[in-house]
Scaffold this motif. Sequence first.
Motif, PDB file in Angstrom:
ATOM      1  N   ASP A 185       0.801  -1.226   0.000  1.00 21.24           N
ATOM      2  CA  ASP A 185       0.000   0.000   0.000  1.00 21.24           C
ATOM      3  C   ASP A 185       0.836   1.279   0.000  1.00 21.24           C
ATOM      4  OD1 ASP A 185      -2.351  -1.477   0.026  1.00 21.24           O
ATOM      5  OD2 ASP A 185      -2.407  -1.561   2.212  1.00 21.24           O
ATOM      6  N   HIS A 186       2.130   1.177   0.226  1.00 17.26           N
ATOM      7  CA  HIS A 186       2.952   2.385   0.321  1.00 17.26           C
ATOM      8  C   HIS A 186       3.424   2.895  -1.040  1.00 17.26           C
ATOM      9  CE1 HIS A 186       5.925  -0.815   0.128  1.00 17.26           C
ATOM     10  NE2 HIS A 186       6.793   0.097  -0.281  1.00 17.26           N
ATOM     11  N   THR A 187       3.301   2.075  -2.108  1.00 11.42           N
ATOM     12  CA  THR A 187       3.729   2.521  -3.434  1.00 11.42           C
ATOM     13  C   THR A 187       2.567   3.151  -4.186  1.00 11.42           C
ATOM     14  OG1 THR A 187       3.234   0.393  -4.439  1.00 11.42           O
ATOM     15  CG2 THR A 187       5.480   0.720  -3.590  1.00 11.42           C
ATOM     16  N   ARG A 188       2.913   3.974  -5.170  1.00  7.52           N
ATOM     17  CA  ARG A 188       1.891   4.659  -5.971  1.00  7.52           C
ATOM     18  C   ARG A 188       2.213   4.496  -7.450  1.00  7.52           C
ATOM     19  NH1 ARG A 188       2.062  10.438  -3.315  1.00  7.52           N
ATOM     20  NH2 ARG A 188       3.975  10.296  -4.474  1.00  7.52           N
ATOM     21  N   PRO A 189       1.782   3.381  -8.052  1.00  6.22           N
ATOM     22  CA  PRO A 189       2.118   3.137  -9.461  1.00  6.22           C
ATOM     23  C   PRO A 189       1.575   4.215 -10.400  1.00  6.22           C
ATOM     24  CG  PRO A 189       0.550   1.506  -8.666  1.00  6.22           C
ATOM     25  CD  PRO A 189       1.009   2.283  -7.477  1.00  6.22           C
ATOM     26  N   ASN A 190       0.415   4.783 -10.089  1.00  7.47           N
ATOM     27  CA  ASN A 190      -0.122   5.836 -10.952  1.00  7.47           C
ATOM     28  C   ASN A 190       0.734   7.097 -10.895  1.00  7.47           C
ATOM     29  OD1 ASN A 190      -2.313   4.436 -12.123  1.00  7.47           O
ATOM     30  ND2 ASN A 190      -3.429   4.635 -10.208  1.00  7.47           N
ATOM     31  N   LYS A 191       1.391   7.351  -9.774  1.00 13.25           N
ATOM     32  CA  LYS A 191       2.315   8.478  -9.669  1.00 13.25           C
ATOM     33  C   LYS A 191       3.533   8.222 -10.565  1.00 13.25           C
ATOM     34  CE  LYS A 191       4.105  12.262  -8.042  1.00 13.25           C
ATOM     35  NZ  LYS A 191       3.637  13.561  -8.496  1.00 13.25           N
TER      36      LYS A 191
END
Length: 150
Positions: free
Chosen positions: A85-91
Amino acid sequence: MKVIGKHVTVDMYGCSFASLDDLDYIKNALLAAAQEANMTLLELSYHKFEPHGLTILALLAESHMGIHTYPELGYAAVDVFTRGDHTRPNKAVSVLKRFLKPAKTKTTNILRGDFGSQKDMRPRVKISIAPLRSVRNTGARVLKFLARHK
């Protein structure tokens, strides 16, 4: 089974030949994307094809990110798969768009490991076009056409 990870694939069209064929530029784009998306880079692997084109893969603690470029087509295929949950692939995708400046994109979001938990198992697809670039490109084509027929 609960969702294990998020997988985002992006087709980027209308990118410049120069940026898609520049190994250092694309490596920097991937590194910036990983950093801004809170991903942990373990290893970066790449290959430059002749006469042009690149494949760059980032092995992440959270999974992987890759880009395949086709400069002669102005096209890049991007793949971002992360877990946690700590990663942001859309970012990460936003950062790559900022670097490559595509005229049009097709983004597909897939939830991995969700078999049986989602009513709609189809991936979500989003298409976007950079409107000002489309107008500018169309205007340039019209001017070329008119100049030829004098």
